[in-house]
Design an enzyme around this catalytic site. Structure first.
Site, short mmCIF file in Angstrom:
data_model
loop_
_atom_site.label_atom_id
_atom_site.label_comp_id
_atom_site.label_asym_id
_atom_site.label_seq_id
_atom_site.Cartn_x
_atom_site.Cartn_y
_atom_site.Cartn_z
CG ASP A 1 -1.83 1.16 1.36
OD1 ASP A 1 -1.95 1.92 0.38
OD2 ASP A 1 -2.44 1.34 2.43
CG ASP B 1 -3.70 4.75 -1.89
OD1 ASP B 1 -2.99 3.76 -1.63
OD2 ASP B 1 -4.66 5.09 -1.17
#
Length: 422
Positions: free
Chosen positions: A129, A308
């Protein structure tokens, strides 16, 4: 000086290879990488409930990052005047969530791969992430985790484990939380090692995470938004001279998906890399002066974007996203509360983003989340209008964008780079 020994690795869908501890720059290690939970059902319709869950999860991740950033830096991000309220799931989904069974790992439901923690090493299946900065995995002391088939961390079985002060905690939209003690231990990702790496082994697993096949999350953003207040894995690994270059790169696609640490994999992209300097120091991979184009014409401009890998779709401020869909012939509001729109499946728009250079198109496959209902002819778009608490001009571009480009996250350049996929 950076060690001349390079350790590069790739997380590749369906490919598993062994590596020596310190390969040359021509070599890399590959381990399986799986896709994030799909928002399209098997009948090619939009999974509305799962999309709402992901909206809530994303909003609360951002909320946690803002809280962490304020604690670590003493300031809120530009344009943010207060900590946003915690996002909550509708009551009807709270009931359904409790009934969701554990997703089988063969369903390709995460952009994730294996890491090892401890001595001797224990393998964990982890979601990578770029929108967060902490590593957390499941603890053997987690009662709700027993019998799930997930990997559990037992500190007593690692000779390099050390318990630290403090507690790690994440809040979820169903009112629950994931929390646990803080440790340091040896963490290895595809041959790249970080010793005395800070992480949490959580002792309570939220129902919000139970249906997720991953054993935890490894954050790849900056220390400023760390809940632990420590360096993330890659920062530690580079400081310890275990990575050849101070950058990593993603290819996310239906085949050959890869995370490359310590540089880039030239075999996966064509042309030159187009770099854009970071526009913020608040801890995100954020670049500014962005433009959204519909069929080659600007629909919004001058905004900030966070890239992201830990978010499935793309989000923008509601008013800005409304303008984007206003430029799409035949578009309709699908869910006003959650910011979803639809467009005619037969005549999809070409949505693209640009940062002063090339325009990077979103393919129809990556823009389309599925039909509103079987044979409706209207497809739900992967760009949603949501106030995530990031400010009035910040957009969040997740996997629906990243699957169209080769993306480089460079600490060395303090920049994000894009290139065309081969």
């Amino acid at each position: 000086m950076i060690s001349p020994k390079a350790v590069l690795f790739a997380l590749s869908l369906g490919l598993l290879a062994a590596t020596a501890p310190a390969p040359s720059t021509d070599e890399f290690t590959s381990i399986p990488l799986r896709r994030r939970t799909t928002l399209t059902r098997s009948d090619n319709t939009f999974d509305h409930d799962e999309a709402i869950r992901q909206n809530v999860k994303t909003a609360n991740k951002i909320r946690g990052n803002i809280i962490n950033g304020q604690r670590n830096t003493g300031q809120l991000p530009s344009g943010v005047i207060k900590i946003p309220a915690i996002a909550t799931l509708p009551s009807r989904l709270l009931v359904k969530r409790q009934k969701v069974p554990l997703t089988d790992l063969e369903d390709d439901s995460e952009w994730a791969g294996n890491i090892t923690v401890g001595t001797p090493p224990r393998t964990f299946f982890i979601d990578f992430d770029t929108g967060s900065s902490d590593l957390w995995i499941l603890s053997s002391s987690c009662n709700t985790c027993q019998g799930t088939g997930k990997a559990l961390y037992d500190a007593s079985k690692s000779s390099t484990s050390a318990l630290k002060d403090g507690t790690f905690e994440i809040e979820y939209g169903d009112g629950s939380s994931t929390s646990g003690p803080i440790y340091t231990d040896t963490v290895t990702v595809g041959g790249v090692k970080a010793t005395q790496q800070y992480f949490s082994a959580v002792t309570s697993e939220s129902p919000e995470f139970v249906g997720d096949p991953a054993d935890g999350i490894l954050g790849l953003a900056f220390p400023a938004i760390s809940n632990l207040g420590q360096d993330p894995f890659f920062v530690t690994a580079f400081k310890q001279k275990h990575a050849a270059q101070n950058e990593f790169a993603f290819k996310l696609n239906t085949t050959g998906s890869e995370l490359h640490i310590g540089g880039t994999n030239r075999a996966l992209y064509k042309g030159s890399l187009e770099y854009h300097n970071l526009s913020s120091n608040i801890g995100y991979w954020q670049i500014g002066d962005a433009k959204a184009l519909v069929n080659g014409k600007s629909a919004a401009s001058g905004f900030q974007t966070i890239i992201d890998s830990g978010t499935t779709i793309m989000y923008g401020p509601p008013d800005a996203v409304k303008k984007v869909y206003a430029a799409v012939k035949g578009s309709q509001v699908y869910d006003a509360d959650n910011g979803f729109y639809s467009f005619p499946c037969a005549t999809p728009p070409t949505l693209a983003f640009a940062w002063g250079g090339k325009s990077w198109d979103i393919s129809f496959a990556n823009l389309n989340l599925g039909e509103t209902e079987p044979n409706s002819g209207q497809c739900v778009g992967a760009l949603a209008g949501q106030d995530l608490g990031l400010g009035s001009d910040v957009w969040l571009l997740g996997d629906s964008f990243m699957k169209n480009v080769y993306t480089v996250f460079s600490f060395a350049r303090n920049a994000v780079g894009f290139a065309a996929l081969k």
